[in-house]
Design an enzyme around this catalytic site. Structure first.
Site, PDB file in Angstrom:
ATOM      1  N   SER A 109     -26.171 -23.800  13.528  1.00 57.10           N
ATOM      2  CA  SER A 109     -27.299 -23.077  12.942  1.00 57.10           C
ATOM      3  C   SER A 109     -26.755 -22.258  11.791  1.00 57.10           C
ATOM      4  O   SER A 109     -25.547 -22.202  11.580  1.00 57.10           O
ATOM      5  CB  SER A 109     -27.956 -22.168  13.983  1.00 57.10           C
ATOM      6  OG  SER A 109     -29.078 -21.492  13.436  1.00 57.10           O
ATOM      7  N   ARG A 139     -27.602 -30.892  11.584  1.00 53.67           N
ATOM      8  CA  ARG A 139     -28.507 -30.962  12.732  1.00 53.67           C
ATOM      9  C   ARG A 139     -29.941 -30.948  12.236  1.00 53.67           C
ATOM     10  O   ARG A 139     -30.279 -30.243  11.286  1.00 53.67           O
ATOM     11  CB  ARG A 139     -28.284 -29.771  13.673  1.00 53.67           C
ATOM     12  CG  ARG A 139     -29.082 -29.799  14.973  1.00 53.67           C
ATOM     13  CD  ARG A 139     -28.608 -30.900  15.894  1.00 53.67           C
ATOM     14  NE  ARG A 139     -29.175 -30.799  17.235  1.00 53.67           N
ATOM     15  CZ  ARG A 139     -30.276 -31.446  17.646  1.00 53.67           C
ATOM     16  NH1 ARG A 139     -30.942 -32.216  16.794  1.00 53.67           N
ATOM     17  NH2 ARG A 139     -30.707 -31.329  18.882  1.00 53.67           N
ATOM     18  N   THR A 142     -33.771 -19.149  16.876  1.00 52.07           N
ATOM     19  CA  THR A 142     -32.956 -18.773  18.031  1.00 52.07           C
ATOM     20  C   THR A 142     -33.648 -17.717  18.871  1.00 52.07           C
ATOM     21  O   THR A 142     -33.637 -17.789  20.114  1.00 52.07           O
ATOM     22  CB  THR A 142     -31.578 -18.257  17.565  1.00 52.07           C
ATOM     23  OG1 THR A 142     -30.921 -19.282  16.805  1.00 52.07           O
ATOM     24  CG2 THR A 142     -30.711 -17.888  18.747  1.00 52.07           C
ATOM     25  N   CYS A 178     -28.695 -40.395   6.850  1.00 49.57           N
ATOM     26  CA  CYS A 178     -27.688 -40.026   7.845  1.00 49.57           C
ATOM     27  C   CYS A 178     -26.620 -39.151   7.201  1.00 49.57           C
ATOM     28  O   CYS A 178     -26.009 -39.552   6.215  1.00 49.57           O
ATOM     29  CB  CYS A 178     -27.050 -41.263   8.460  1.00 49.57           C
ATOM     30  SG  CYS A 178     -25.681 -40.878   9.579  1.00 49.57           S
ATOM     31  N   CYS A 204     -21.164 -40.355  14.581  1.00 49.68           N
ATOM     32  CA  CYS A 204     -22.422 -39.642  14.820  1.00 49.68           C
ATOM     33  C   CYS A 204     -22.193 -38.181  15.207  1.00 49.68           C
ATOM     34  O   CYS A 204     -21.435 -37.881  16.130  1.00 49.68           O
ATOM     35  CB  CYS A 204     -23.209 -40.358  15.917  1.00 49.68           C
ATOM     36  SG  CYS A 204     -24.774 -39.579  16.339  1.00 49.68           S
ATOM     37  N   CYS A 207     -27.239 -35.419  15.151  1.00 43.47           N
ATOM     38  CA  CYS A 207     -28.253 -34.628  14.447  1.00 43.47           C
ATOM     39  C   CYS A 207     -29.668 -35.103  14.736  1.00 43.47           C
ATOM     40  O   CYS A 207     -30.618 -34.363  14.555  1.00 43.47           O
ATOM     41  CB  CYS A 207     -27.986 -34.630  12.946  1.00 43.47           C
ATOM     42  SG  CYS A 207     -28.347 -36.200  12.113  1.00 43.47           S
ATOM     43  N   CYS A 267     -31.818 -39.971  12.255  1.00 45.72           N
ATOM     44  CA  CYS A 267     -32.174 -41.397  12.216  1.00 45.72           C
ATOM     45  C   CYS A 267     -33.353 -41.698  13.125  1.00 45.72           C
ATOM     46  O   CYS A 267     -34.243 -42.486  12.777  1.00 45.72           O
ATOM     47  CB  CYS A 267     -30.972 -42.255  12.595  1.00 45.72           C
ATOM     48  SG  CYS A 267     -30.264 -41.911  14.218  1.00 45.72           S
TER      49      CYS A 267
END
Length: 617
Positions: free
Chosen positions: A115, A364, A400, A561, A586, A589, A592
Site C-alpha cells: 500500500s 497490487r 486501511t 501485467c 506473478c 496483483c 489479469c
C-alpha cells in the site's frame, strides 16, 4: 481424521486445493492467422482438467485431515488481523474460550502486503488504544500535505482545503507490511493461531448450502498436472463462521459472489492498479512527513489515475513513491508500468530521485467502486470484510482504516452471536446478519456514502478534471449529501476499445537510473514460486488469447501485467504467435483476472508461501 493443526505446518501443507470447474475442451487453433495448427495446452491446472478424469491419479490417497475452530479467517491483512484481534480481546474480557485460526498464503505476515501508505489512524487507535506504549511502527506523522496537477513540463499546485477528503492532517505515513507484521504479533499474543504459508483454495459447504470452512490446496503436483512422489493432500478447516479477508478481488470471494448472488443489488466493482517503489534518496532532499499527490501527466484526462510521494522517517532517507491507473482505461496500448516509469522523469519528480537508489518494487490491484459497488456482506456460514468487498475511500486514497473497522465490527457481531444464550440459526453455518447492520450504522458507511459521487464524476467529457470540479463545487457545498448518486461505466473488462480504433503509445527507453525495465523491477519484489507446479494463472479456453485478445486488442495482457507474466512469442514452427505464461513472475496483483477483455484468465492460488516477498511495502 482430526489432528492438531500445528503438526501440519510443513511445506507439504502450504497450499490450497481449488474448486473444480467444467472441463474445457481443447480448441483447434493457436495462431493469430492460421487455423491449421493445434492449440498447445497452456495451463494444466486441475481446476480445468479434473483429476478424477486423469489416469495418472488412479490409486492416489485423497484423504484430507480436518480441524475444528470457532472462527476461521482467510487473509492476514489489516482487516483479517483486526477481526482476529478483536475476537480474542472480547473472549478475554468475557472469559470465553474461543478458537480463532487465521491462514495466510504469504510465507510470512506482511510479505504480500502493499500500500502507499498514508494511514488514517482512527480504526487502529480504536483497536489498539495503547499502541504507542506497545511500540507500533507509526513513526512518521504527516508534517506537510501537497497536491498538484501535472502538465508535461509543469506542476500546478492546488490548495487542500480543510474538510476535503484528501486532507491528511493527523495521519501517518507507514510501511504497511511492517504494521501488519506488528499486528500479527499482537494477535498471536492474544492466542490467535496464525498460519502463514497456508493458501486457502477451496470453500467447503454443509449439506444445507451454508459455508462449512475452507481447505488448503494440495502440494507435490508437477507442472503437467501429474502427482509427484511427495504429493500431500490439503487440510480442511471447519468453523461456525468463516471470515473472508482476502484483499482486493479475492479468488474465493469471486466464487461466493456467484454462489450467493451477493452482487445482485450493487454495481460492478471497478478497480485500479497501484505500482510502488521504495527509494533511498539524498538526505538533503529528504522531508520526513511530507505527503505529495498529483494527477494529470502522463495520463490523458479520460484515464483516471494519479501519483504519490511519501517521505518516511525510518532512520534513513526513505521515499515511497507510486502510480495508480484506473483499470477502466480504454486504450489497449497503455502500459501502467511504463506510465509509472515515464512519470518519474517529470521535472518536478526527477530531481528528488537523482542520486538515489531504488530498493524495492511491487504492484497490487485496488478497489475503486466505493459505495455503489459494495455487495451483500453476509451469507450463511460466512461474511466479507476489508478490501475483499471493497471499502476504499477513493478520493481520500485510503482503505486501511475502513478495512480495519470492518474487521472489528465483524468480530463484535460474530462474538455476540456465538456467545448468545438464545443462539438460533436456520442454517448449520451461522448467518451473522448483525454485521452488515452494524457496518451501515458506523462511520465507515457514512464516510463512503459522502464521497460516493467523486470517482464516477470523472466519467464526463472533462474526465479527471471534471471530477475535480465536481469535488470542488458539489462536495464542498453538500458534503456528500447531494440528492443523487452517479453510476460507474460497468465492468473494467468491458472498457477496452479495439486496437484499430486506438493510437499506439510510444514509451521512452528506461535509462537505468530513474526509470527501469520490467524484469529488473520484478527482481526487487522478491517474487518466487515453485517452478514445477501447475500454473496458477489458468485459461478457460487456450485459443482465446491469440484468436481474440491478440487479434482484436493487440494482446493487452502483455501490457497490463506489472510483472511480465504474459508474453506473445512466435511459434516454433510456422507463422503466428502463442501465449507464454511466466507464472513464476506473478506478484499476485490480480490485474489479469480483472482486466482481461475476454474474462478468460482465472487466478487461483499457487503453493502456499509463493509469490512476492515484500519487506515493508
Amino acid at each position: 481424521m482430526m489432528v492438531p493443526l500445528a503438526k501440519l505446518a510443513s511445506p507439504a501443507y502450504q497450499c490450497f486445493h481449488a474448486l473444480k470447474i467444467k472441463k474445457n475442451y481443447l480448441p483447434l487453433c493457436a495462431t493469430r492467422w492460421s487455423s491449421t495448427c493445434k492449440v498447445p495446452r497452456i495451463t494444466t491446472h486441475y481446476t480445468i482438467y479434473p483429476r478424477d478424469q486423469d489416469k495418472r491419479w488412479e490409486g492416489v490417497n485423497m484423504e484430507r485431515f480436518a480441524e475444528e475452530a470457532d472462527v476461521v479467517i482467510v487473509g492476514a491483512g489489516p482487516a483479517g488481523l483486526s477481526a482476529a484481534t478483536r475476537l480474542k480481546q472480547l473472549a478475554a474480557q468475557h472469559e470465553k474460550d474461543l478458537r480463532v485460526c487465521l491462514v495466510e498464503k504469504a510465507a510470512h505476515i506482511g510479505a504480500h502486503t502493499l500500500s502507499g501508505a498514508c494511514l488514517d489512524p482512527r480504526a487502529f487507535e480504536e483497536l489498539f488504544p495503547d499502541w504507542k506504549e506497545k511500540g507500533a511502527p507509526l513513526n512518521t506523522p504527516v508534517t506537510e500535505d501537497r497536491f498538484g496537477i501535472l502538465t508535461e513540463k509543469y506542476r500546478i499546485p492546488v490548495p487542500i482545503l480543510p474538510g476535503l477528503p484528501m486532507n491528511n492532517h493527523g495521519n501517518y505515513v507507514v510501511r504497511l507490511g511492517h504494521l501488519v507484521s506488528w499486528m500479527g504479533e499482537q494477535a498471536e499474543a492474544l492466542g490467535v493461531e496464525v498460519y502463514p504459508g497456508y493458501a486457502a483454495a477451496e470453500i467447503l459447504f454443509h449439506e444445507d448450502g451454508s459455508v462449512k470452512g475452507i481447505a488448503t490446496n494440495d502440494v507435490g503436483i508437477q507442472k503437467d498436472g501429474a502427482p509427484k512422489t511427495t504429493f500431500e493432500r490439503g487440510l480442511e478447516l471447519h468453523a461456525k463462521v468463516t471470515i473472508f479477508a482476502e484483499g482486493c478481488h479475492g479468488h474465493l470471494a469471486k466464487q461466493l459472489y456467484k454462489k450467493f448472488d451477493l452482487r445482485a443489488n450493487c454495481e460492478p466493482q471497478t478497480y485500479g492498479i497501484g505500482l510502488k517503489e521504495l527509494w533511498v534518496i539524498d538526505e538533503k532532499k529528504w522531508k520526513p512527513g511530507r505527503v505529495d499527490h498529483t494527477v494529470g501527466w502522463p495520463l490523458d484526462r479520460h484515464t483516471y489515475g494519479g501519483s504519490f510521494l511519501y517521505h518516511l522517517n525510518e532512520g534513513e532517507p526513505l521515499l515511497a513513491l507510486g502510480f495508480v491507473v484506473g483499470l477502466d482505461y480504454q486504450n489497449p496500448y497503455l502500459s501502467p508500468f511504463r506510465e509509472f516509469q515515464r512519470w518519474k522523469h517529470h521535472p518536478s519528480i526527477k530531481p528528488t530521485l537523482e542520486g538515489g537508489k531504488r530498493i524495492a518494487y511491487g504492484a497490487r490491484a485496488l478497489n475503486e467502486g466505493g459505495f455503489q459497488s459494495i455487495p451483500k456482506l453476509t451469507f450463511p456460514g460466512g461474511l466479507l470484510i476489508g478490501c475483499s468487498p471493497g471499502f476504499m475511500n477513493v478520493p481520500k486514497i485510503k482503505g486501511t482504516h475502513t478495512a480495519m473497522k470492518s474487521g472489528t465490527l465483524a468480530a463484535e457481531s460474530i462474538f455476540n452471536q456465538l456467545t448468545s444464550e438464545n443462539l438460533q440459526s436456520k442454517t448449520i453455518g451461522l448467518h451473522v446478519t448483525e454485521y452488515e447492520d452494524n457496518l451501515k450504522n458506523s462511520w465507515v458507511w457514512k464516510e463512503l456514502y459522502s464521497v460516493r459521487n467523486i470517482r464516477p464524476s470523472c466519467h464526463g467529457i472533462l474526465g479527471v478534471y471534471g471530477g475535480m470540479i465536481y469535488t470542488g463545487i458539489f462536495y464542498w457545498i453538500f458534503r456528500g449529501m447531494e440528492p443523487w448518486t452517479l453510476k460507474h461505466k460497468g465492468s473494467d473488462s468491458d472498457q477496452l476499445k479495439p486496437a484499430k480504433d486506438c493510437t499506439p503509445i510510444e514509451y521512452p527507453k528506461p535509462d537505468g537510473q530513474i526509470s527501469f525495465d520490467l524484469l529488473s523491477s520484478v527482481a526487487l519484489s522478491g517474487t518466487n514460486h515453485e517452478h514445477d507446479q501447475p500454473a496458477h494463472l489458468t485459461l478457460k479456453d487456450d485459443s482465446v488469447p491469440v484468436n481474440r485478445n491478440l487479434s482484436i486488442y493487440d494482446g493487452p495482457e502483455q501490457r497490463f501485467c506489472p510483472a511480465g507474466v504474459y508474453e506473445f512469442v512466435p511459434l516454433e514452427q510456422g507463422d503466428g504467435f502463442r501465449l507464454q505464461i511466466n507464472a513464476q513472475n506473478c506478484v499476485h496483483c490480480k490485474t489479469c483476472d480483472i482486466k482481461d477483455p475476454s474474462q478468460n484468465i482465472n487466478w487461483v492460488v499457487p503453493e502456499g508461501g509463493g509469490g512476492p516477498a515484500y519487506n515493508g511495502m
